[in-house]
Design an enzyme around this catalytic site. Sequence first.
Site, mmCIF file in Angstrom:
data_model
loop_
_atom_site.group_PDB
_atom_site.id
_atom_site.type_symbol
_atom_site.label_atom_id
_atom_site.label_comp_id
_atom_site.label_asym_id
_atom_site.label_seq_id
_atom_site.Cartn_x
_atom_site.Cartn_y
_atom_site.Cartn_z
ATOM 1 N N GLY A 31 -78.427 -28.871 20.481
ATOM 2 C CA GLY A 31 -78.961 -28.252 21.691
ATOM 3 C C GLY A 31 -78.138 -28.573 22.916
ATOM 4 O O GLY A 31 -77.146 -27.908 23.225
ATOM 5 N N CYS A 49 -96.466 -25.262 23.135
ATOM 6 C CA CYS A 49 -96.850 -24.328 24.198
ATOM 7 C C CYS A 49 -98.321 -24.522 24.512
ATOM 8 O O CYS A 49 -99.114 -24.791 23.609
ATOM 9 C CB CYS A 49 -96.714 -22.887 23.733
ATOM 10 S SG CYS A 49 -95.112 -22.481 23.152
ATOM 11 N N VAL A 72 -87.224 -24.522 32.152
ATOM 12 C CA VAL A 72 -86.809 -23.118 32.228
ATOM 13 C C VAL A 72 -88.040 -22.220 32.284
ATOM 14 O O VAL A 72 -87.982 -21.087 32.765
ATOM 15 C CB VAL A 72 -85.896 -22.789 31.011
ATOM 16 C CG1 VAL A 72 -85.571 -21.313 30.935
ATOM 17 C CG2 VAL A 72 -84.621 -23.620 31.070
ATOM 18 N N GLY A 73 -89.151 -22.747 31.819
ATOM 19 C CA GLY A 73 -90.391 -21.968 31.879
ATOM 20 C C GLY A 73 -90.416 -20.856 30.845
ATOM 21 O O GLY A 73 -91.060 -19.826 31.049
ATOM 22 N N GLY A 132 -82.107 -33.489 18.121
ATOM 23 C CA GLY A 132 -82.403 -34.332 19.281
ATOM 24 C C GLY A 132 -81.186 -35.200 19.532
ATOM 25 O O GLY A 132 -80.911 -36.123 18.775
ATOM 26 N N GLY A 133 -80.426 -34.837 20.561
ATOM 27 C CA GLY A 133 -79.315 -35.692 21.005
ATOM 28 C C GLY A 133 -78.091 -35.700 20.127
ATOM 29 O O GLY A 133 -77.283 -36.616 20.210
ATOM 30 N N ASN A 171 -85.105 -30.210 31.439
ATOM 31 C CA ASN A 171 -85.115 -28.776 31.724
ATOM 32 C C ASN A 171 -86.538 -28.297 31.916
ATOM 33 O O ASN A 171 -87.477 -28.814 31.297
ATOM 34 C CB ASN A 171 -84.397 -27.979 30.627
ATOM 35 C CG ASN A 171 -85.329 -27.567 29.503
ATOM 36 O OD1 ASN A 171 -86.031 -26.553 29.599
ATOM 37 N ND2 ASN A 171 -85.368 -28.386 28.453
#
Length: 321
Positions: A280, A144, A85-86, A258-259, A83
Amino acid sequence: MTSSSAANSGRSPADVDLSVAIGALRFRNPILAASGTFGYGLEFAHLVDLNRLGGLVTKGLSREPIEGAPAPRLCETPSGMLNAVGLQNVGVRAFVEQKLPALRKFDVPVLVNVFGYCQEDYIEVIRVLEDTEGLVGYELNISCPNVKKGGLQFGNDPIGAAEVTRVARKAAVKRPLWVKLSPLIADIGLMARALEAEGADALTVANTYPAMAVDHRTRRSRLGNLTGGLSGPAIKPITLRLVWEASKAVKIPVVGLGGIETASDVLDYILMGATAVQVGTASFTDPRASERLQAKVREALFDSNLFNISELRGKFHAEIS
Ligand SMILES: Cc1cc2nc3c(=O)[nH]c(=O)nc-3n(C[C@H](O)[C@H](O)[C@H](O)COP(=O)(O)O)c2cc1C
């Protein structure tokens, strides 16, 4: 009847206690919806019984609204997803005015995922949230770019990560502060101890892995942003080790993600030391994934003759055979 269920006769999976404590916070079950994959929660309210979730972490919120990255933003990969998505979001003030009043009506612990491009951004987002009701805590996203350090991610730099945790801790007077680690760290134990020393109440391990998917025919990226973050089952073995290393290094709770798709995935993270987990990418294929997992985890624990999820936490046998 299996031998374990025979041993449990008279009891049922409903008797299994899934509740967990993370510092001062209590969760009815340890399965939370992960940031960025569950919107602000409200978008899922017609599909999922929010009141049954262990908790939810909002999409990352910044000081000002962010429009995000150009399409395409998602791309399937073997056993995972990329992904970019920004960090699109409505901004912290619009969240407080437009989303939080509706979210408050649900009986679900809500953590806000906070991010910024400099320390002042983090402080300002927390400052705005401190004046509100209806949240149980903050989760700092430190994956970030730090504009003051030429774009080096806070999360890849123990000094930057410790500094941003210190200033956020000072700003977060009312609520617990979780810090969500980047998986790209040379020594996660060192990083975990540094963040614990700065007052983090829990560590969330971990974010997505920087990655790419390209098409050799068009010679272009499959993502508008060129690079993205890898998530889903492909990353679970890598993150599982990080959760183990982090939980050995600190006394504060670790939240693993995670996963995660199955009850075994949840229990593997708990075994390696996680107190709770987040789901997620699995919510993309089944929005009710985290809700459904509770029943499966209860059954799996019952079949192992365990009646409290905490009995499994950190019980990994580390002897080398
Ligand atoms: C579409 C998408 C958006 C995400 N947005 C955020 C975010 O805003 N803040 C954050 O800390 N993590 C974000 N993440 C990372 C997830 O919360 C999670 O750490 C990661 O996807 C690994 O878990 P999974 O394999 O269960 O998806 C995002 C992940 C995805 C797939």
